[in-house]
Motif scaffolding. Structure first.
Motif: not given
Ligand code: G3I
Length: 386
Positions: A77-79, A81-83, A114-116, A168-170, A248-250, A289-291, A331-333
């Motif tokens: 899951p890209e987002n 499962m995050k807190w 599961g991320h993260t 993730n990313e400490a 290794v996010q990559s 993990t995220e190429f 890949a990250w998408g």
């Molecule tokens: O879901 C809400 C939506 O309801 C709201 O209307 C909208 C506008 O504020 O925001 C939406 O949430 C956004 C979410 O992506 C889903 O699109 C967040 O604001 C936005 O901050 C979030 O960005 C994600 C980012 O992590 C922060 O969580 C990116 O999509 C995601 O690709 C990126 O992924 C990270 C990995 O988790 C960790 N490694 C780096 C990687 C790239 O930054």
């Protein structure tokens, strides 16, 4: 055994072999997951949830779902499962977006990462966690909140999720030190928080691969980040923290103008191999993990840009896939249409980043061919004891 029995046995074995070969021959060999599988690995991608009627990298888009099914056998899951997505308050969880993703993935035969379980970075904490009052016994309250999170998530999904980015990313890339957060201030330091998270995850999900995930990379200017991650991994080993692999996010990238991505890669290779040798030398496995590929330094014109992205990716993946310790590759998408790169760092010339295997219209690009060749050409994955 009589001659007749032996002849029947041989005939039967031949038939079985022919059937197996036929099945193998039927399975498409020109997919990323088949190329990965040929060396004992899985290939996959991040995926997302999108509101009904929206189109945001979700399986709800049939064309994208078909693309995931064709090339992937593991998803993350890209987002969702995050807190910030599943824990709107200290005493409340919301799985309304992640549950349907798990259901679709498992129904369609995908493995899941599961991320993260903990993004150890205040910027990505939900506001309530940054401002939480941890009371008279802050270490106890912080541990309770953290344990409740990890236990709730891992018990909800059980064996459906086989590998977790527990942390993730400490590491602060600018200093190489550990980031401080409200949890670390309550528990007496980030190392205490991270050890607690991994130990709780091991107890709650003994089946799962436990990963420390970070974006240290091979590019210039990343030496402090790499050094900080190596120190953290050494500390985990010294303290006996149950960490199985380095994620290794990559998110690799060409940031300075260049027309020879291969030459850039050749220059970066020695230090990157030295880093990977240190990591694997400590007994850690590797996960990509995220190429994806950030193409800011390449010309806007599509043909040379796609070639540069493909050449850079091929060189990077050839290095990574020369390690038998490398397991899953994600890949990250899969499509530029949904890539975080579009919003994170838009190109100054305004053209869309082309860092994913497929373009905005789900057409395969040279990058996909480079990934296919690298996955097929990698060394065989080492058999995992756990
Ligand atoms: O879901 C809400 C939506 O309801 C709201 O209307 C909208 C506008 O504020 O925001 C939406 O949430 C956004 C979410 O992506 C889903 O699109 C967040 O604001 C936005 O901050 C979030 O960005 C994600 C980012 O992590 C922060 O969580 C990116 O999509 C995601 O690709 C990126 O992924 C990270 C990995 O988790 C960790 N490694 C780096 C990687 C790239 O930054």
């Amino acid at each position: 055994m009589t001659m007749i029995d032996r002849r029947n046995l041989l005939a039967g074995s031949a038939a079985l072999l022919a059937a197996t070969t036929a099945r193998a021959a039927d399975a498409p060999t020109d997919t990323l997951k088949a190329a990965a599988a040929s060396k004992g690995r899985r290939f996959g991608s991040a995926f997302a949830w999108s509101p009904p009627g929206a189109d945001a990298g979700s399986f709800a888009n049939p064309a994208y779902a078909a693309l995931l099914k064709r090339d992937c056998d593991v998803l993350v899951p890209e987002n969702q499962m995050k807190w910030q997505a599943i824990r709107p308050a200290a005493d409340r969880f919301d799985f309304s977006r992640f549950d349907p993703m798990v259901e679709w993935a498992t129904t369609n035969g995908f493995a899941l990462r599961g991320h993260t379980l903990l993004w150890a970075y205040s910027k990505w904490f939900p506001a309530w966690l940054n401002n939480h009052d941890f009371g008279q016994r802050p270490a106890v309250e912080a541990a309770r909140i953290l344990d409740q999170h990890i236990d709730t998530v891992t018990k909800r999904y059980g064996r459906k999720i086989e590998s977790y980015d527990v942390v993730n990313e400490a590491v602060d890339p600018d200093t190489g030190g550990l980031r401080e957060t409200s949890l670390s201030r309550a528990m007496g330091g980030t190392a205490v928080v991270l050890d607690h998270a991994f130990r709780t995850a091991r107890a709650a999900a003994p089946h799962a691969e436990l990963v420390y995930n970070d974006y240290m990379s091979w590019e210039d200017g990343n030496a402090k980040h790499r050094a900080g991650v190596l120190t953290l991994l050494e500390e985990f080993r010294r303290r006996g923290t149950p960490v199985d692999a380095l994620g290794v996010q990559s998110h690799i990238g060409l940031f300075k103008p260049t027309t020879d991505a291969g030459a850039v890669a050749k220059r970066l290779e020695p230090e990157w191999r030295a880093f990977l040798d240190r990591v694997t030398g400590m007994g850690y496995r590797l996960v990509i993990t995220e190429f994806d590929v950030r193409d800011k330094g390449l010309p806007a014109t599509i043909a040379p840009r796609d070639k540069g992205v493909a050449d850079f990716a091929r060189a990077y993946l050839n290095i990574m896939l020369s390690y038998p310790q490398l397991g899953d590759v994600l890949a990250w998408g899969m499509s530029d249409r949904y890539s975080w790169l579009r919003g994170f760092e838009p190109r100054t010339d305004g053209v869309i980043a082309r860092g994913c295997p497929y373009d905005v219209d789900f057409r395969a690009k040279p990058l996909r061919g480079a990934m296919l060749a690298a996955l097929a050409g990698g060394v065989q994955r080492a058999v995992v004891a756990r």
